[in-house]
Design a protein around this motif. Structure first.
Motif, PDB file in Angstrom:
ATOM      1  N   HIS A 136       0.857  -1.179   0.000  1.00 16.30           N
ATOM      2  CA  HIS A 136       0.000   0.000   0.000  1.00 16.30           C
ATOM      3  C   HIS A 136       0.899   1.236   0.000  1.00 16.30           C
ATOM      4  O   HIS A 136       1.998   1.208   0.529  1.00 16.30           O
ATOM      5  N   ASN A 137       0.457   2.304  -0.603  1.00 15.06           N
ATOM      6  CA  ASN A 137       1.274   3.526  -0.705  1.00 15.06           C
ATOM      7  C   ASN A 137       1.828   4.005   0.634  1.00 15.06           C
ATOM      8  O   ASN A 137       2.934   4.518   0.694  1.00 15.06           O
ATOM      9  N   SER A 138       1.085   3.818   1.706  1.00 17.90           N
ATOM     10  CA  SER A 138       1.562   4.306   3.009  1.00 17.90           C
ATOM     11  C   SER A 138       2.762   3.500   3.507  1.00 17.90           C
ATOM     12  O   SER A 138       3.481   3.952   4.385  1.00 17.90           O
ATOM     13  N   LEU A 139       2.987   2.310   2.962  1.00 19.80           N
ATOM     14  CA  LEU A 139       4.126   1.500   3.378  1.00 19.80           C
ATOM     15  C   LEU A 139       5.391   1.839   2.606  1.00 19.80           C
ATOM     16  O   LEU A 139       6.476   1.404   2.972  1.00 19.80           O
ATOM     17  N   HIS A 140       5.250   2.582   1.532  1.00 22.11           N
ATOM     18  CA  HIS A 140       6.425   2.953   0.727  1.00 22.11           C
ATOM     19  C   HIS A 140       7.056   4.172   1.380  1.00 22.11           C
ATOM     20  O   HIS A 140       6.587   5.292   1.242  1.00 22.11           O
ATOM     21  N   ASN A 141       8.140   3.950   2.115  1.00 18.20           N
ATOM     22  CA  ASN A 141       8.767   5.029   2.868  1.00 18.20           C
ATOM     23  C   ASN A 141      10.286   4.907   2.787  1.00 18.20           C
ATOM     24  O   ASN A 141      10.821   4.055   2.089  1.00 18.20           O
ATOM     25  N   SER A 142      10.980   5.752   3.500  1.00 19.62           N
ATOM     26  CA  SER A 142      12.444   5.774   3.443  1.00 19.62           C
ATOM     27  C   SER A 142      13.073   4.482   3.979  1.00 19.62           C
ATOM     28  O   SER A 142      14.137   4.069   3.516  1.00 19.62           O
ATOM     29  N   ILE A 143      12.424   3.825   4.931  1.00 14.40           N
ATOM     30  CA  ILE A 143      12.949   2.567   5.462  1.00 14.40           C
ATOM     31  C   ILE A 143      12.919   1.497   4.371  1.00 14.40           C
ATOM     32  O   ILE A 143      13.900   0.772   4.166  1.00 14.40           O
ATOM     33  N   LEU A 144      11.819   1.402   3.649  1.00 17.33           N
ATOM     34  CA  LEU A 144      11.714   0.441   2.558  1.00 17.33           C
ATOM     35  C   LEU A 144      12.739   0.746   1.472  1.00 17.33           C
ATOM     36  O   LEU A 144      13.437  -0.146   0.993  1.00 17.33           O
TER      37      LEU A 144
END
Length: 51
Positions: A27-35
């Motif tokens: 989901h878009n909210s899981l795509h972050n700097s950690i990923l």
């Protein structure tokens, strides 16, 4: 379970016995700097990332 499987696959990849392909979906909210940082590390190790 997933991290154990990935660790084993990377170990085999380092021995030249297999290749590792990852196709991250989320989901878009899981795509972050950690990923993003994790995918960069995996790519540097020789894992193929399928966008």
């Amino acid at each position: 379970m997933i991290s154990t499987t990935l660790a084993s696959a990377i170990g085999r990849m380092e021995q030249g016995k297999s290749k590792v392909l990852i196709a991250p979906t989320m989901h878009n909210s899981l795509h972050n700097s950690i990923l993003t940082a994790s995918l960069k590390k995996l790519k540097a190790m020789g894992v193929c990332i399928i966008p």
